[in-house]
Each structure stands twice: as C-alpha cells, then as structure tokens.
Design an enzyme around this catalytic site. Structure first.
Site, mmCIF file in Angstrom:
data_model
loop_
_atom_site.group_PDB
_atom_site.id
_atom_site.type_symbol
_atom_site.label_atom_id
_atom_site.label_comp_id
_atom_site.label_asym_id
_atom_site.label_seq_id
_atom_site.Cartn_x
_atom_site.Cartn_y
_atom_site.Cartn_z
ATOM 1 N N GLU A 114 0.871 -1.252 0.066
ATOM 2 C CA GLU A 114 -0.023 -0.173 -0.079
ATOM 3 C C GLU A 114 1.064 1.284 0.099
ATOM 4 O O GLU A 114 2.267 1.134 0.428
ATOM 5 C CB GLU A 114 -0.853 -0.003 1.330
ATOM 6 C CG GLU A 114 -1.893 -1.151 1.302
ATOM 7 C CD GLU A 114 -2.536 -1.179 2.801
ATOM 8 O OE1 GLU A 114 -2.018 -0.254 3.578
ATOM 9 O OE2 GLU A 114 -3.146 -2.320 3.075
ATOM 10 N N LYS A 116 2.134 4.816 1.723
ATOM 11 C CA LYS A 116 2.244 5.280 2.860
ATOM 12 C C LYS A 116 2.010 6.684 2.711
ATOM 13 O O LYS A 116 2.636 7.608 2.438
ATOM 14 C CB LYS A 116 3.618 5.304 3.373
ATOM 15 C CG LYS A 116 3.673 5.294 4.848
ATOM 16 C CD LYS A 116 4.857 5.162 5.611
ATOM 17 C CE LYS A 116 4.741 5.348 7.238
ATOM 18 N NZ LYS A 116 4.649 6.519 7.533
ATOM 19 N N ASP A 118 0.915 10.455 3.775
ATOM 20 C CA ASP A 118 1.552 11.465 4.384
ATOM 21 C C ASP A 118 0.629 12.192 5.151
ATOM 22 O O ASP A 118 0.500 13.423 4.605
ATOM 23 C CB ASP A 118 2.810 11.823 3.825
ATOM 24 C CG ASP A 118 3.680 12.618 5.189
ATOM 25 O OD1 ASP A 118 3.469 12.331 6.200
ATOM 26 O OD2 ASP A 118 4.688 13.281 4.733
ATOM 27 N N TYR A 226 -6.820 1.956 5.472
ATOM 28 C CA TYR A 226 -5.648 0.879 5.269
ATOM 29 C C TYR A 226 -5.948 -0.340 6.407
ATOM 30 O O TYR A 226 -4.841 -1.036 6.453
ATOM 31 C CB TYR A 226 -4.381 1.409 5.346
ATOM 32 C CG TYR A 226 -4.117 2.499 6.475
ATOM 33 C CD1 TYR A 226 -3.671 2.218 7.679
ATOM 34 C CD2 TYR A 226 -3.959 3.885 6.048
ATOM 35 C CE1 TYR A 226 -3.406 3.025 8.614
ATOM 36 C CE2 TYR A 226 -3.380 4.656 7.061
ATOM 37 C CZ TYR A 226 -3.279 4.371 8.220
ATOM 38 O OH TYR A 226 -2.871 5.067 9.303
ATOM 39 N N LYS A 313 10.795 3.874 3.062
ATOM 40 C CA LYS A 313 10.536 5.123 2.899
ATOM 41 C C LYS A 313 11.519 5.660 1.807
ATOM 42 O O LYS A 313 12.568 5.205 1.618
ATOM 43 C CB LYS A 313 11.035 5.873 4.249
ATOM 44 C CG LYS A 313 10.248 5.604 5.253
ATOM 45 C CD LYS A 313 9.358 6.949 5.498
ATOM 46 C CE LYS A 313 8.857 7.189 6.922
ATOM 47 N NZ LYS A 313 9.400 7.839 7.929
ATOM 48 N N CYS A 407 14.281 47.946 7.781
ATOM 49 C CA CYS A 407 13.462 47.524 6.898
ATOM 50 C C CYS A 407 13.818 47.796 5.599
ATOM 51 O O CYS A 407 14.330 49.099 5.412
ATOM 52 C CB CYS A 407 11.941 48.048 7.197
ATOM 53 S SG CYS A 407 10.768 47.887 6.131
ATOM 54 N N CYS A 410 11.432 50.695 4.199
ATOM 55 C CA CYS A 410 11.268 51.893 4.695
ATOM 56 C C CYS A 410 12.311 52.372 5.628
ATOM 57 O O CYS A 410 12.458 53.466 6.105
ATOM 58 C CB CYS A 410 9.749 52.083 5.519
ATOM 59 S SG CYS A 410 9.671 51.160 7.098
ATOM 60 N N CYS A 425 8.914 44.850 11.012
ATOM 61 C CA CYS A 425 8.889 46.094 10.992
ATOM 62 C C CYS A 425 8.109 46.833 11.668
ATOM 63 O O CYS A 425 6.676 46.865 11.497
ATOM 64 C CB CYS A 425 9.071 46.569 9.416
ATOM 65 S SG CYS A 425 8.812 48.696 9.313
ATOM 66 N N CYS A 431 5.263 52.205 6.511
ATOM 67 C CA CYS A 431 5.842 51.222 5.760
ATOM 68 C C CYS A 431 4.949 50.839 4.423
ATOM 69 O O CYS A 431 3.859 50.255 4.796
ATOM 70 C CB CYS A 431 6.065 49.963 6.324
ATOM 71 S SG CYS A 431 7.285 48.662 5.870
HETATM 72 S S1 IVH Z 1 -0.493 0.445 8.996
HETATM 73 C C1 IVH Z 1 -0.072 -1.576 12.951
HETATM 74 N N1 IVH Z 1 -0.894 1.557 6.349
HETATM 75 O O1 IVH Z 1 2.060 5.328 8.902
HETATM 76 C C2 IVH Z 1 0.304 -0.901 11.669
HETATM 77 N N2 IVH Z 1 -0.032 3.004 8.139
HETATM 78 O O2 IVH Z 1 4.329 4.755 10.973
HETATM 79 C C3 IVH Z 1 -0.626 0.347 11.348
HETATM 80 N N3 IVH Z 1 0.395 5.196 7.509
HETATM 81 O O3 IVH Z 1 0.441 5.711 12.092
HETATM 82 C C4 IVH Z 1 -0.238 1.259 10.311
HETATM 83 N N4 IVH Z 1 -0.147 4.692 5.445
HETATM 84 O O4 IVH Z 1 -0.504 7.044 10.175
HETATM 85 C C5 IVH Z 1 -0.306 1.810 7.522
HETATM 86 N N5 IVH Z 1 -0.918 2.216 4.010
HETATM 87 C C6 IVH Z 1 -0.554 2.460 5.445
HETATM 88 C C7 IVH Z 1 -0.171 3.793 5.989
HETATM 89 C C8 IVH Z 1 -0.078 3.895 7.219
HETATM 90 C C9 IVH Z 1 0.154 5.566 6.491
HETATM 91 C C10 IVH Z 1 0.821 5.864 8.782
HETATM 92 C C11 IVH Z 1 0.046 5.523 9.959
HETATM 93 C C12 IVH Z 1 0.794 4.933 11.000
HETATM 94 C C13 IVH Z 1 2.142 5.395 10.290
HETATM 95 C C14 IVH Z 1 3.066 4.140 10.865
#
Ligand code: IVH
Length: 670
Positions: A114, A116, A118, A226, A313, A407, A410, A425, A431
């Site tokens: 999946e 991740k 942000d 998720y 990451k 500034c 001015c 300022c 200004c």
């Molecule tokens: S699973 C026990 N799936 O990442 C596992 N987390 O560092 C629970 N996050 O707090 C997390 N996308 O806020 C999972 N596809 C995804 C995610 C995800 C973002 C975030 C989530 C979690 C943090 C973990």
C-alpha cells in the site's frame, strides 16, 4: 572531549530544545526546523546520554515518541493500541524482513503493498453500522476525540448501508489534505497575514484539531483507509478485508496490490517512486504487510510495532546548488521573511530558484555564507527549504549571511520580540507593503468582500496617492478610477458600487477586516460575540479581554495597542461616518425544528448577520446548508447582490427566494 559539567548542561539544553520542537510539530503543527535538523539534535542527545549514562532519565525525549494530545479535546483509550511501523530505506533490509518472516511461516509469503500516506492517522469506531467515535493517534494508547470534525469529511460514511457488517468494528486510515487544497488554503492564509502551514501533513492534522467543525468542513479533507480491526472480521486475509471495507463505502485506494513475493514488492516500490509525483496527495513511502492474518498473529508485535509489516521510505529528493543571495520580504503585518535566491536547479520535476529560510535562527543554525553550496529539499512545502550546507567547499572569502537590522522598504529599525522567532518592521503607519497589505486584507473576500479591486489596482491607487489607508476607499469616485490603466467605465462603477455596499458587512467581519495583529476570522467572531460594539471593545482592558475563551495575553496586547493608536481611531471614526457596521446583534441559542428537512442555499451579502452566522442559524433550526442550487434546494436565503448565474438558475428551477428579513421572521428572530 567536553567536561562532565558541560555535557550535563548540553544534555539539559538539548532536551528542552527537542521538547519544544516536538510541541511545535505535534501540537502546534508548525515545525520551525526540518526533520533533518531535528534528527541531528536527537542524535547528539542520544550520543551524549550513551557517553554519560549517569545523566539519563526516563522522561528524556530519546525515550518516548512525540504526542499530539491537546487539552481542548476529550480523550479516550484506543481499544487496540495505535502502533508505529518499522522503517527501512533499502532493498536489502526488505529482503531480510522477508527472510525473517519466512522463517516463521516455513512457506513463501504473500504481501499486500500500500502507499504510505503522509497525513494524520485516525481510528474510527462503528457500532451497528453507525459512526460512533473518531480518535487521533495521540500517544498510541489514548487519542483525542475529534468525531465532530470527522463527521464533516464527505468521503467518510456516517452510516453503512450494507447489512452484513460486524456489530462493532474499527477502521483506521490517514486524513489527507490534497495538495491543491493545501495550496489554496495557504495562499488564503498568506493574504490574511496568517502563517502558512509547512506542508499538507501539518495542514491536515492542524485542521483535525480545530475547534470549529464548520471551518474543518470548508477545508476539503479526505481519508484513505488501510486497516480493519474487529472481533468478527469478515475474512482471514488483509487484502480481502480491505476489499470489504471498500465495498462498505470507505475510500481504499486502487493502488493497493497483492504481491506474491519480494520481487513483486520491489517492483511495486520502484513503480510508485516515479508515479508518486502525479498523485493528488503526498506519500512518503510504501507499507508492506503480511496478507495472512493467521501468520500476522503468529508473528506478533514488538513493543513499538508489528513484526508483520514494514514501511519502505522514499528518500526526500535533494539537490545541491549555489546560494546567490538572500532577500528580505516584508509582509502585510510587517513580518520580515528571509528568502534564499539560488542558482536554478532541477528538483522533483520542477526548477527551483528560491528557498525558504524562515527566520534569523534558521540562518544561524545553518551557519549560512554567501556562495555556499546548499542542499535543498522538497517536502511538499510551498517553496523548498535549505536543509544543509556542504561546508567542505566553502571558500574563506564567503561572507556570513547577517540578518538585516533595518526594514528594506522604509528603513525603520527592525524589532524582534522576546520569545518570537520573527523580526518585524514596527513602522505600522508608513511602511508601504504594510499599508498596501492592510488595504488588500480589508477588501479580501472573507473581510469586506469588495469585488473588482485586486492587488494591482490597490498598487495603482496607492502609487497615485489616491489611497493611504482603507478608510480612503470610501471617498473614491468613478472619476478617480477611470483614468487608471486598464480600468473601463463599467469596472470603475462596479468597484464603487461594491465599496458602497460593503457597509452592510456584519460587525464581526469588519473587526477581522481591520487587520489587527493576531485577530483572524475565528478570533474576530469570538470578540464580536463578547463585545457587542467596537466602542465596548475599545474600552476593554487586558483583564476583560483575557477572560474571553481563546484570547490570550498576546492577542489582548495586540488589540489594546491597536486601539491606543490615534490614527487607528481616526480611521475607525471615518469608517463609522460612512456607515460601516461597528456593532452587532446576538444570535440566540434557540433550537427548533422549523427548518427540518429543508435544504437551503445562502447567496449574496447580508446586513444583520454574517454568512457563517446564517449557516449556524440554519443548523440550529434543523435545516441543512448547501452551497449549490439544484432540484432539491428548498429555498434560497437571498441577500443583496446575489450573483446573476445563481439568480438565473434559481428562476429556471422555480426555487423560492427568501429575503433576510423574511427568513429571520420565519425562525422567530425578528
Ligand atoms: S498500517 C500496525 N498502512 O504510518 C500498523 N499505516 O508509521 C498500522 N500510514 O500511524 C499502520 N499509510 O498513520 C499503515 N497504508 C498504510 C499507511 C500507514 C500511512 C501511517 C499511519 C501510521 C504510520 C506508521
């Protein structure tokens, strides 16, 4: 080697600094240093604590994760703790992860990949098919109850129509602010003189923690799910459970994929590394999860994270380029912001020429010199930031960057208040960018909503000496405007008409329009409901101001200093003489069912209450507010200057228009 005494002092200083950064990041949603700088501080503390174990403490920031818990919300325990995920940046570690898992399983393992996301994590409990409670992650064990805010997110179902769902289940997901919404919100914030959010993540979690659900609703958040938890799960694999979650009406992104082995996982990761820039949201990696729940149970958890999942990451994209110069910009409220001008360089698909430097501390922290080779990074911010300097290539001739003392607009000596990060300022009255900025703020949509007057026209009027402050606007005539470049007869009369009708704008918005430092839209509303006229407000002392919820010493002192300035009083008196609203009426707290099942569209400008107040009134009397006219609109609450397109549509559909007075009578407010 430093002495023991010095080490102790440094450890204490680092702890304090890190706690402060944690607070800025998790609670205020406004980090002042980059993740990279934060990690450097944490690393230094870890090294010192290792070398001097006698100074180690249990509550050191090296021993706990930051918490987003805030005082304003009620907290509840998570039924299942919200854990974090182990991280990796390398393919090799990913293969090791698989080897460890196959040791337990004894057979090849299927994974679910999946994205991740942000954003800010959320855990939502449903009971008997209805949304029951939404909690933030908090410290992992307890979270803030943000149910009212979550209810405003359109893509999160309040009610599940599918009958065969577990009696109680929890879905977890990430609250996101699409980049487009983030950009719009930030430009609005800048034009209102507010600090922009650093990135969509901070904007999303900041929005979740707002006390007014109406403002949350206006911010167009989304949620990607998720994780499903329940004592009666529908299936025995993560993938099938997520498909169920999707069929129940939750957003489960199409990017979710079942992978039969590590090679397929790695293929997924590399595919999304390039595709991620095309997504409407920010992602910072990929999450890899064991598909079989039975195997997940066998693998279990460490103290902090599950053994059956890992996050890969992506490295933040960085580029190395030369610092050419630093400019200092003066904003509407006088805040001076340093901006780095760079040799153009390609970064994540765009050419970068400028980078943010935040404030004097940041320049000091980076120990920046002219001509330095600097690392720029894009983290979803409006403009990229400088995260480090390549000191090895610095020549001795490179001059250290000094923050300016006066500034640039001015020439006034700049001020930096105790405890504040920014210089500003103080030449409030003369200004030019501050004068123009205040006028631009005054006419903006959420303030006096004067149409047809943009930044350019204000610039022209200012340079031709036709306006010096916002009260001068009301003296303008069509003849003054016509000679201005690009302004025809018609636009000139429209502008004048719009200025004249702005005297109907309700008191709370006028207060906001004045541009008092730290008085944003919400604070202005609070003030207007407590001090029913500007005369009352002018007389208020610090004590009575602070006694109002949401007003602290910073806002109070700013209000007092605004009204102790004679020029401001003169301006207010002039505005009063033109008929601008400086007192308001109370909206009563009565609740009825008079508007039950009615969908009402608000359009135009009102004199008795603000649009926001009308929204509240509609809700209090059981109605529903909608922003667009359709066949299901019950009636239009029509103020002055209703847009012609809306009018035409309403007439075409035969929808009734109700005036402000009629409406107030209906709900018994008149
Ligand atoms: S699973 C026990 N799936 O990442 C596992 N987390 O560092 C629970 N996050 O707090 C997390 N996308 O806020 C999972 N596809 C995804 C995610 C995800 C973002 C975030 C989530 C979690 C943090 C973990």
């Amino acid at each position: 080697m430093i002495s023991k005494q010095e080490a102790k002092r440094r450890i204490e200083k680092l702890r304090k600094e890190i706690e402060e950064h944690n607070h800025n990041y998790y609670v205020l949603n406004s980090p002042v240093v980059s993740d990279f700088e934060f990690d450097l501080l944490l690393n230094e503390l870890q090294t010192l604590e290792k070398a001097y174990p006698e100074f180690g403490t249990e509550d050191s920031p090296t021993q706990k994760v930051g918490s987003d818990i805030s005082r304003e919300f009620r907290q509840y325990e998570h039924l299942y703790p919200m854990l974090s995920l182990g991280n990796t940046y390398s393919e090799e570690e990913l293969r090791e992860f698989n080897t460890r898992i196959e040791k337990t399983s004894g057979t090849p393992v299927e994974y679910v990949c999946e994205l991740k996301f942000d954003g800010a994590s959320i855990s939502i409990t449903y009971r008997n098919g209805s949304l029951f409670r939404a909690l933030t992650r908090g410290d992992g064990t307890r979270g803030d109850d943000v149910t009212r805010n979550i209810m405003t997110i359109k893509s999160i179902p309040r009610q599940i129509t599918e009958k065969r769902v577990p009696g109680e289940f929890i879905v977890r997901g990430e609250i996101l602010m699409p980049r487009a919404v983030f950009n719009r919100l930030n430009s609005e914030r800048v034009s209102e003189g507010l600090q922009p959010f650093a990135n969509p993540r901070n904007a999303a979690s900041g929005t979740l923690k707002l006390l007014d659900p109406e403002i949350v609703a206006a911010r167009d958040l989304d949620c990607m799910f998720y994780f499903l938890l329940s004592e009666e799960l529908p299936a025995e694999t993560h993938f099938e459970n997520m498909m169920k979650v999707s069929s129940w009406g939750f957003m489960v992104p199409d990017s979710i994929r079942l992978c039969r082995n590590t090679d397929e996982v790695i293929q997924y990761i590399s595919e999304w590394e390039s595709k991620r820039n095309d997504l409407p949201f920010d992602i910072d990696g990929v999450v890899v999860k064991v598909n079989s729940l039975e195997l997940q149970r066998r693998l279990g958890f460490t103290a902090k994270s599950p053994r059956w999942a890992i996050s890969y990451k992506y490295k933040a994209e960085q580029a190395l380029t030369k610092l050419l110069s630093v400019s200092f910009q003066v904003g509407r409220t006088g805040t001076v912001t340093p901006v780095a001008n760079l040799e153009p360089v390609l970064l994540a698909g765009t050419t970068v020429k400028r980078a943010s430097l935040h404030n004097a501390d940041q320049i000091e922290l980076l120990d920046l010199h002219l001509g330095d080779m600097v690392y720029v990074e894009k983290g979803g911010e409006i403009i990229p930031k400088i995260v480090g300097v390549d000191h090895s290539v610095r020549s001795d001739e490179n001059k250290k960057i000094e923050f300016i003392s006066h500034c640039p607009e001015c020439g006034t000596l700049l001020v930096r208040n105790e405890g504040e990060a920014n210089h500003y300022c103080p030449n409030y009255l003369h200004c030019p960018p501050q004068l123009k900025g205040r006028i631009e703020h005054f006419i903006s949509r959420k303030a006096m909503n004067i149409e047809g007057l943009g930044e350019e026209t204000v610039d022209l009027l200012f340079s031709k000496n036709l306006i010096r402050n916002y009260s001068d606007l009301y003296d303008l005539t069509v003849q003054d405007l016509i000679p201005l470049e690009r302004l025809g007869d018609k636009s000139a009369s429209n502008i004048i008409r719009s200025i004249k009708s702005s005297v109907e704008v309700p008191y709370s918005r006028v207060l906001y329009a004045l541009g008092i430092r730290h008085v944003g839209e919400t604070v202005a509303k609070t003030i207007a409901s407590r001090f029913r006229s500007v005369d009352e407000l002018m007389k208020a002392d610090e004590e009575s101001l602070i006694s109002v919820n949401e007003i602290g010493p910073r806002i109070a002192s700013s209000i007092i200093s605004f009204f102790s300035d004679e020029d401001n009083i003169k301006i207010i008196n002039r505005l009063k003489s033109y008929g601008v609203q400086f007192s308001g009426e109370d909206i009563s707290a009565a609740e009825t069912d008079i508007l039950r099942d009615l969908t009402i569209v608000i359009s135009g400008v009102f004199s008795k209450h603000s649009r926001e107040e009308y929204k509240t009134l509609i809700e209090r009397h059981g109605g529903r507010n909608s922003s667009s006219i359709s066949g299901s609109t019950s009636f239009i609450l029509a103020g002055e200057n209703m847009g012609p397109a809306k009018k035409e549509k309403a007439e075409k559909l035969g929808i009734k228009m109700v005036s402000e007075e009629e409406f107030l009578k209906t709900i018994g407010e008149d």
